[in-house]
Enzyme design. Sequence first.
Site, PDB file in Angstrom:
ATOM      1  N   HIS A 185       0.826  -1.110  -0.018  1.00 47.37           N
ATOM      2  CA  HIS A 185      -0.032  -0.059  -0.007  1.00 47.37           C
ATOM      3  C   HIS A 185       0.969   1.318   0.036  1.00 47.37           C
ATOM      4  O   HIS A 185       1.596   1.316   0.941  1.00 47.37           O
ATOM      5  CB  HIS A 185      -0.567  -0.094   1.119  1.00 47.37           C
TER       6      HIS A 185
ATOM      7  N   HIS B 167      -0.371  11.554  -1.564  1.00 51.05           N
ATOM      8  CA  HIS B 167      -1.661  10.944  -1.041  1.00 51.05           C
ATOM      9  C   HIS B 167      -2.721  12.180  -0.606  1.00 51.05           C
ATOM     10  O   HIS B 167      -3.830  12.202  -0.899  1.00 51.05           O
ATOM     11  CB  HIS B 167      -1.661   9.977   0.206  1.00 51.05           C
TER      12      HIS B 167
END
Length: 309
Positions: free
Chosen positions: A76, A118
């Site tokens: 991830h 992100h």
Amino acid sequence: MARSDGLLLGVSGCPPAQQTAAKRGKPSLPPFFFAPAPPSAAHSAAYNNGSLLPDLTSTANGRMHRPWPYPRVVGHRGAGTLAPENTLAGLRKAAAMGFGGVEFDVMLSADKVPILIHDETLDRTTSGRGSVAATPYARLASLDAGAWFGPQYRGEHVPSFEEAGKLCAQLGLWANVEIKPARGFERETAVAVAKLALNLWSAPPAPLLSSFEAVSLDAARAAAPDLDRGYLTDRLAPGWAEAARALGCVSVHCNSKHLTQAQADEVRGAGYWLLCYTVNEPATARRLFSWGVDAIFTDRPDLIPPDFA
Ligand code: G3P
Ligand code: MG
């Protein structure tokens, strides 16, 4: 050569596109790349032109009921919490740990360069401050994206999507590229990411594009219809199936915290591959796999290694 799954392979035992890559002297790819390719139009075009393979896209509902062809455990944001997220160091770490697949997030700079990050602001993961969407690429590329994580990563920069894509190819990493638009840039982020992905991955395995934003998935489809798309959602709310179908998605990605076994059955019964984030406990991973979840994203590649059963 016939395979147990009914697919036909060339003389070297790998799909034709990979034989071509081998002839060009490219490094050989890890074994999972020789599993069935995904059910995209790109796949069909690549493998059906020579009539070597059956048309795998003609199932009853237009989607696949075939085994997930990519890694079951996916790093991830790169290597999860073992390296700074969304950096080249993270990709290298994942590959060094034996991972065959990574997920990362892509957003646009002020001058429309797709980069890995992100948050909509620079504050948490870089040495900069303020809005990503308001910062030009030259400035972003000069920021430190590793020091916040640890001194050994000082000097790590905010990578462009182009750098990350090239590194994935070099390392033999399959990628789930999450289109992560800053608010108001949903469409243009997706178009830029999809177009660049087409250029960066000229041979299988193509990346899987996913997004929480329906507008982004729709724009990605228009820009690069041959690339597969994943319907990304926190919870599977009523109407998810209609939405995923309308967007032509091949997979559904959801938060493992909310998924029930009945929902897993429903998603897989509808012909979608099912992916879950973010799974950091082996017991949870085991439970999800027992429900038929096809792949998980993990922040703890040390606890859930690539060959996790
Ligand atoms: O793509 C799965 C997961 O990364 C979605 O959530 O917020 O970590 O990008 P987030
Ligand atoms: Mg993500």
